[in-house]
Scaffold this motif. Structure first.
Motif, PDB file in Angstrom:
ATOM      1  N   GLU A   1       0.830  -1.204   0.000  1.00 29.71           N
ATOM      2  CA  GLU A   1       0.000   0.000   0.000  1.00 29.71           C
ATOM      3  C   GLU A   1       0.868   1.260   0.000  1.00 29.71           C
ATOM      4  O   GLU A   1       2.012   1.256   0.444  1.00 29.71           O
ATOM      5  CB  GLU A   1      -0.918   0.034   1.232  1.00 29.71           C
ATOM      6  N   GLU A   2       0.293   2.335  -0.479  1.00 33.52           N
ATOM      7  CA  GLU A   2       0.979   3.621  -0.545  1.00 33.52           C
ATOM      8  C   GLU A   2       1.452   4.047   0.842  1.00 33.52           C
ATOM      9  O   GLU A   2       0.692   4.039   1.811  1.00 33.52           O
ATOM     10  CB  GLU A   2       0.026   4.676  -1.121  1.00 33.52           C
ATOM     11  N   GLY A   3       2.733   4.416   0.929  1.00 34.31           N
ATOM     12  CA  GLY A   3       3.289   4.933   2.167  1.00 34.31           C
ATOM     13  C   GLY A   3       3.607   3.891   3.221  1.00 34.31           C
ATOM     14  O   GLY A   3       4.077   4.230   4.306  1.00 34.31           O
ATOM     15  N   ARG A   4       3.381   2.657   2.932  1.00 40.25           N
ATOM     16  CA  ARG A   4       3.597   1.581   3.910  1.00 40.25           C
ATOM     17  C   ARG A   4       5.091   1.417   4.205  1.00 40.25           C
ATOM     18  O   ARG A   4       5.904   1.301   3.290  1.00 40.25           O
ATOM     19  CB  ARG A   4       3.040   0.276   3.344  1.00 40.25           C
ATOM     20  N   PRO A   5       5.508   1.413   5.480  1.00 37.13           N
ATOM     21  CA  PRO A   5       6.924   1.199   5.808  1.00 37.13           C
ATOM     22  C   PRO A   5       7.344  -0.226   5.431  1.00 37.13           C
ATOM     23  O   PRO A   5       6.697  -1.198   5.841  1.00 37.13           O
ATOM     24  CB  PRO A   5       6.990   1.405   7.321  1.00 37.13           C
ATOM     25  N   LEU A   6       8.402  -0.324   4.672  1.00 39.98           N
ATOM     26  CA  LEU A   6       8.849  -1.612   4.149  1.00 39.98           C
ATOM     27  C   LEU A   6      10.338  -1.822   4.402  1.00 39.98           C
ATOM     28  O   LEU A   6      11.070  -0.893   4.736  1.00 39.98           O
ATOM     29  CB  LEU A   6       8.597  -1.681   2.640  1.00 39.98           C
ATOM     30  N   LEU A   7      10.747  -3.080   4.225  1.00 40.54           N
ATOM     31  CA  LEU A   7      12.162  -3.415   4.172  1.00 40.54           C
ATOM     32  C   LEU A   7      12.404  -4.103   2.836  1.00 40.54           C
ATOM     33  O   LEU A   7      11.726  -5.070   2.496  1.00 40.54           O
ATOM     34  CB  LEU A   7      12.555  -4.342   5.324  1.00 40.54           C
ATOM     35  N   LEU A   8      13.354  -3.576   2.082  1.00 36.08           N
ATOM     36  CA  LEU A   8      13.726  -4.150   0.801  1.00 36.08           C
ATOM     37  C   LEU A   8      14.889  -5.111   1.021  1.00 36.08           C
ATOM     38  O   LEU A   8      15.950  -4.719   1.506  1.00 36.08           O
ATOM     39  CB  LEU A   8      14.127  -3.042  -0.177  1.00 36.08           C
ATOM     40  N   GLY A   9      14.674  -6.400   0.702  1.00 33.60           N
ATOM     41  CA  GLY A   9      15.716  -7.401   0.875  1.00 33.60           C
ATOM     42  C   GLY A   9      16.446  -7.662  -0.426  1.00 33.60           C
ATOM     43  O   GLY A   9      15.829  -7.977  -1.448  1.00 33.60           O
ATOM     44  N   LEU A  10      17.774  -7.534  -0.387  1.00 36.35           N
ATOM     45  CA  LEU A  10      18.595  -7.702  -1.584  1.00 36.35           C
ATOM     46  C   LEU A  10      19.677  -8.737  -1.308  1.00 36.35           C
ATOM     47  O   LEU A  10      20.538  -8.542  -0.442  1.00 36.35           O
ATOM     48  CB  LEU A  10      19.255  -6.367  -1.971  1.00 36.35           C
ATOM     49  N   ARG A  11      19.645  -9.844  -2.043  1.00 29.77           N
ATOM     50  CA  ARG A  11      20.688 -10.858  -1.902  1.00 29.77           C
ATOM     51  C   ARG A  11      21.862 -10.533  -2.830  1.00 29.77           C
ATOM     52  O   ARG A  11      21.683  -9.948  -3.906  1.00 29.77           O
ATOM     53  CB  ARG A  11      20.139 -12.250  -2.219  1.00 29.77           C
ATOM     54  N   ALA A  12      23.039 -10.964  -2.410  1.00 35.23           N
ATOM     55  CA  ALA A  12      24.264 -10.589  -3.112  1.00 35.23           C
ATOM     56  C   ALA A  12      24.280 -11.032  -4.568  1.00 35.23           C
ATOM     57  O   ALA A  12      24.798 -10.334  -5.442  1.00 35.23           O
ATOM     58  CB  ALA A  12      25.478 -11.178  -2.377  1.00 35.23           C
ATOM     59  N   GLU A  13      23.697 -12.205  -4.858  1.00 34.07           N
ATOM     60  CA  GLU A  13      23.721 -12.709  -6.225  1.00 34.07           C
ATOM     61  C   GLU A  13      22.701 -12.029  -7.124  1.00 34.07           C
ATOM     62  O   GLU A  13      22.711 -12.225  -8.346  1.00 34.07           O
ATOM     63  CB  GLU A  13      23.488 -14.221  -6.251  1.00 34.07           C
ATOM     64  N   ASP A  14      21.811 -11.230  -6.535  1.00 33.14           N
ATOM     65  CA  ASP A  14      20.799 -10.519  -7.312  1.00 33.14           C
ATOM     66  C   ASP A  14      21.184  -9.059  -7.547  1.00 33.14           C
ATOM     67  O   ASP A  14      20.369  -8.246  -7.967  1.00 33.14           O
ATOM     68  CB  ASP A  14      19.440 -10.595  -6.605  1.00 33.14           C
ATOM     69  N   LEU A  15      22.443  -8.765  -7.269  1.00 28.18           N
ATOM     70  CA  LEU A  15      22.986  -7.418  -7.482  1.00 28.18           C
ATOM     71  C   LEU A  15      24.178  -7.497  -8.424  1.00 28.18           C
ATOM     72  O   LEU A  15      24.829  -8.528  -8.537  1.00 28.18           O
ATOM     73  CB  LEU A  15      23.426  -6.801  -6.147  1.00 28.18           C
TER      74      LEU A  15
END
Length: 358
Positions: A268-282
């Motif tokens: 939802e708009e404005g919802r506090p989130l955490l973006l998870g990024l794995r090393a192999e996906d960068l």
């Protein structure tokens, strides 16, 4: 048959709640791994299934029958421990044969069974030796043979490879997988080593503080973690988690960065989130609108690859890159994100957001 099920297991030691409603269902013939950090309740779960721990609540079912009130002997489950627990004055043959002798098996039955299981584990040449003449890996094989020889309903293994060096652990992972496939029996295996869990298991149950966080195949647990904690615990290098919120068709980071909002997210708009990024996906190769810019913090050469640490504001990203990547700490560097592979979690609950259409 070798189905094992535990329903609502609860166990406390004084004020410590070791198990808080643990429920597991282990299919017949599966290699089922219980994974978690120290103190998660893994060993207590295994001991409860074996009948070695009296429960405060819950039940254990074996082959569909309630076995909660059965003695350990009546449950007919073989355990393999961290400590090999071999009889020091007996030969390898005598150690392996001990469960059969306890059941008054004939000499011919014992000889046939010991020869068969020692061949399976490639320890025929060790049968006349005493434990003091064995290496750690050899002792582990003998302890495993002693469990395998009696043909129990299922095998319970409590971190059996912990005391081995890295090379032997890798070898024994391969051997255990081979043995399981050869036998087709039920293995319930406890470990805090995610490499063991992901490389050997048919299914993994992830435990934290006496509760089951997620049960699934290794691929499901790794690629679709149920919550932020599972995502952070499973995977090496550790997943990077960046605070952000959904704003229109963008994700806006607390550090001021922006990325296109993944097409599959329902945030939802404005919802506090955490973006998870794995090393192999960068990637450290900049590509258009899906890049984050930061400073090179350090390089970790690992032979076949280099892990690149890039600082984006106060957050650190770890990137698996080619071994030829170079750079000077402090220089500007762009990190490209594969938006189809990222993870999003609710910042308040830690739960994974629905990945509809992914």
């Amino acid at each position: 048959m070798g189905t094992v099920a535990a329903y609502g297991l609860r166990k406390s030691f004084g004020e410590v709640q070791a198990l808080d409603g643990v429920t597991l269902e282990v299919p017949d013939g599966s290699f089922f791994v219980v994974l978690g950090p120290s103190g998660a309740g893994k060993t207590t779960t295994l001991r409860a299934i074996a009948g070695l721990e009296k429960l405060d609540a819950g039940s254990v079912h074996l082959d569909g029958r309630d076995a909660t009130g059965d003695t350990p002997a009546a449950r007919d489950l073989a355990m393999v421990f961290q400590s090999y627990a071999l009889y020091p004055r007996r030969t390898v043959f005598e150690n392996i044969a001990s469960p059969l002798r306890a059941r008054s098996a004939s000499r011919e039955e014992i000889t046939t069974a010991v020869e068969k299981v020692s061949g399976l584990l490639h320890i025929e040449r060790l049968l006349t030796r005493k434990p003091a003449q064995l290496s750690g890996g050899e002792m582990q094989r003998v302890a495993l043979a002693r469990a395998l020889v009696r043909k129990p309903r299922a095998f319970l293994m409590d971190e059996p490879l912990t005391n081995l060096d890295l090379k032997l652990r890798v070898e024994m992972r391969t051997e255990l997988t081979r043995i399981h496939r050869s036998l087709g029996e039920t293995f319930v295996y406890v470990t805090n080593d995610q490499v063991e869990a992901l490389s050997m298991a048919d299914q993994v149950a992830v435990l934290r503080e006496g509760t089951v966080q997620q049960v699934g195949t290794p691929t499901e647990v790794y690629d679709r973690p149920a919550n932020q904690w599972v995502a952070a615990f499973v995977g090496s290098p550790r997943i990077s988690l960046l605070a952000c919120r959904a704003q229109g068709d963008r994700l806006v980071g607390a550090e001021g960065w922006t990325l296109p909002r993944p097409r599959w997210t329902t945030a939802e708009e404005g919802r506090p989130l955490l973006l998870g990024l794995r090393a192999e996906d960068l990637s450290v190769e900049a590509r258009g609108d899906t890049a984050l810019t930061g400073e090179l913090y350090g390089l970790e050469p690992l032979g076949d690859r280099t892990v690149v640490d890039v600082k984006v504001g106060k957050e650190m990203l770890k990137v698996k890159a080619r071994p030829t990547v170079t750079g000077t700490p402090g220089e500007r560097m762009s990190v490209t994100v594969d938006l189809d592979r990222v993870h999003l979690f609710d910042a308040d609950t830690g739960l994974a957001l629905s990945a509809v259409g992914r």
